[in-house]
Scaffold this motif. Structure first.
Motif, mmCIF file in Angstrom:
data_model
loop_
_atom_site.group_PDB
_atom_site.id
_atom_site.type_symbol
_atom_site.label_atom_id
_atom_site.label_comp_id
_atom_site.label_asym_id
_atom_site.label_seq_id
_atom_site.Cartn_x
_atom_site.Cartn_y
_atom_site.Cartn_z
ATOM 1 N N SER A 100 0.872 -1.252 -0.198
ATOM 2 C CA SER A 100 -0.087 -0.057 0.032
ATOM 3 C C SER A 100 0.944 1.085 -0.042
ATOM 4 O O SER A 100 2.214 1.358 0.399
ATOM 5 N N TYR A 101 0.370 2.480 -0.614
ATOM 6 C CA TYR A 101 0.927 3.807 -0.306
ATOM 7 C C TYR A 101 0.521 3.947 0.946
ATOM 8 O O TYR A 101 -0.105 3.629 1.676
ATOM 9 N N LEU A 102 1.556 4.987 1.644
ATOM 10 C CA LEU A 102 1.698 5.437 2.935
ATOM 11 C C LEU A 102 1.984 6.835 2.976
ATOM 12 O O LEU A 102 2.736 7.291 2.074
ATOM 13 N N GLY A 103 1.470 7.434 3.950
ATOM 14 C CA GLY A 103 2.007 8.812 4.311
ATOM 15 C C GLY A 103 0.897 9.812 3.730
ATOM 16 O O GLY A 103 -0.134 9.332 2.975
ATOM 17 N N ARG A 104 1.045 11.130 4.280
ATOM 18 C CA ARG A 104 0.058 12.029 4.093
ATOM 19 C C ARG A 104 -0.313 12.250 2.632
ATOM 20 O O ARG A 104 -1.205 12.550 2.014
ATOM 21 N N ASP A 105 1.301 12.286 1.672
ATOM 22 C CA ASP A 105 1.151 12.554 0.102
ATOM 23 C C ASP A 105 0.988 11.312 -0.653
ATOM 24 O O ASP A 105 1.569 11.259 -1.823
ATOM 25 N N ARG A 106 1.021 10.028 0.151
ATOM 26 C CA ARG A 106 1.075 8.731 -0.310
ATOM 27 C C ARG A 106 2.470 8.630 -1.119
ATOM 28 O O ARG A 106 2.842 8.192 -2.315
ATOM 29 N N GLU A 107 3.743 9.201 -0.590
ATOM 30 C CA GLU A 107 4.996 9.449 -1.245
ATOM 31 C C GLU A 107 5.726 8.192 -0.909
ATOM 32 O O GLU A 107 7.028 8.206 -1.175
#
Length: 429
Positions: free
Chosen positions: A217-224
């Motif tokens: 999965s993408y992770l983080g506020r900005d999916r970075e």
């Protein structure tokens, strides 16, 4: 280095699919082969005679794949450009007598493979994957991708000092549970037989292992960021496969591009499918001789060959920065890393650095240095093995990640595409 959010979502999405579909080395090479088939590659049997035809070819052996593309006009002495990687990751593997249990719990006996972060396998929903061997010698892939097993941690009430330092005994504490009722001989293999649609008495061998069923999965506020299993080292296998397919479908390369993805790197590479075995050398030599070459042509081809050994390295950890070399702090999304160790734990030298720099410049990709702290033992890769065994120039590269050898690792979501771009530029010459 710029860390602007610019990653190729299509490449990263495809990597996530590849990770999820490749819970074992056997699945990884099957999936890589399927992608190469779409690019026009064809499988060769090691027991057959090989011809001098051009085009894409590959060999599968267990959890390893060697693939190469012979361009039109290649001679017997044309050098190779090799991307080296490995397909295996640390995990829990099923023992020959798997049915276990105690105190009313049904369990599966496992052996620790490689050097996993053992605590990352606790209280995690695990599936089962690998391959079975049938009585006639046929292999079948197994992929039970649902919550099947779990290694339960001891409650804090029964270990009040656990947060002061968790100690796990590999034999006593890492056996997963998968039901109630105690030991039932033949239970696991009967279950696997039902899952794969074969009779249990037809299964005479197995190579089975656990995997986390949590999807990448993408992770983080900005999916970075990207979180997922087996990034060490399926990120490189996926990038290398993409780069080789691109080399075979673009302009004819000046070299013979090769992908060599080995098994058993995590336990020393000493097997018939590991980097220390003869597989790569045999394939390269047979390719030379199939084109009418002599030993002299083989020597000339190897002398002009370069290998990029692609594996993950350590991004600087924000909570443990003192464990890293102070002047070399690779960051996520900062581009691929060039790995150097003067004691030859990595194979990079000045010539290799020049080759890597040239590939990054052609791809328009930033890059970073990785060097271990002098006080912290340095890991190693297939790079030094490849250089020493085959006498070819080898460069250690990769991407920077956190939580290496965990059941779930973390990288920058830009970096897999940046690595693939550099590997493609390298293969294109």
């Amino acid at each position: 280095m710029s860390t602007a959010h610019r990653f190729d979502r299509g490449h990263t999405d495809d990597l996530m699919s590849f990770l999820a579909a490749s819970p074992s080395p056997y699945h990884a090479v099957a999936n890589a082969a399927a992608r190469l088939e779409k690019a026009g590659f064809r499988q060769l049997a090691e027991t057959d005679a090989w011809d001098a035809s051009s085009g894409g070819k590959y060999v599968l052996r267990g959890g390893a794949v060697i693939a190469w593309y012979v361009p039109e006009g290649a001679t017997a002495a044309t050098p190779f450009r090799i991307i080296g990687a490995h397909t295996d990751s640390p995990n829990l593997r099923v023992k020959p007598l798997p049915d276990s249990g105690a105190h009313g719990w049904r369990q599966v006996a496992v052996e620790i493979y490689g050097g996993p972060l053992l605590n990352s396998w606790l209280d995690r929903d695990l599936g089962l994957a690998g391959r079975i061997t049938l009585r006639g010698g046929e292999h079948r892939l197994v992929h039970v991708d649902r919550a099947l097993l779990r290694v339960p941690q001891l409650a804090i009430h029964l270990d009040r000092g656990v947060n002061d330092g968790l100690t796990l005994d590999r034999q006593r504490h890492m056996t997963p549970v998968w039901g109630l009722g105690g030991v039932r001989e033949g239970d696991l293999i009967r279950f696997v037989a039902d899952e794969t649609g074969v009779a249990a008495d037809e299964i005479t061998g197995w190579d089975l292992m656990t995997h986390s069923v949590e999807a990448p999965s993408y992770l983080g506020r900005d999916r970075e960021l990207l979180a997922g299993p087996r990034m060490d080292n399926l990120v490189s296998v996926h990038a290398g496969t993409s780069a080789l397919a691109a080399a075979a479908t673009g302009d004819e390369p000046a070299y013979i591009p090769v992908l060599a993805a080995f098994d058993h790197e995590e336990n020393g590479s000493q097997s018939d499918t590991g980097a220390e075995g003869p597989l790569l050398g045999n394939v390269l030599e047979r390719s030379v001789f199939a084109r009418g070459g002599t030993y002299e042509d083989r020597a000339r081809a190897f002398a002009g060959t370069i290998c990029f050994s692609s594996d993950t390295g350590h991004a600087v950890h924000p909570n443990y920065a003192e464990r890293h070399e102070p002047g070399h702090h690779p960051v996520a999304n900062g581009g691929p890393i060039l790995k150097t160790n003067v004691n030859q734990r990595y194979a990079t030298d000045g010539s290799g650095r020049a080759a890597f720099t040239a590939a990054c410049e052609r791809a328009g990709v930033p890059w970073q240095h990785f060097v271990s702290n002098n006080s912290v033992p340095c890991g190693t890769t297939i790079g030094p093995i490849t250089a020493a065994r085959h006498g070819i120039t080898t460069v250690d590269v990769g991407i920077a990640i956190l939580s290496m050898h965990s059941a779930r690792e973390l990288c920058g979501a830009d970096d897999p595409h940046l690595l693939a771009s550099v590997l493609a530029a390298f293969l294109a010459g």
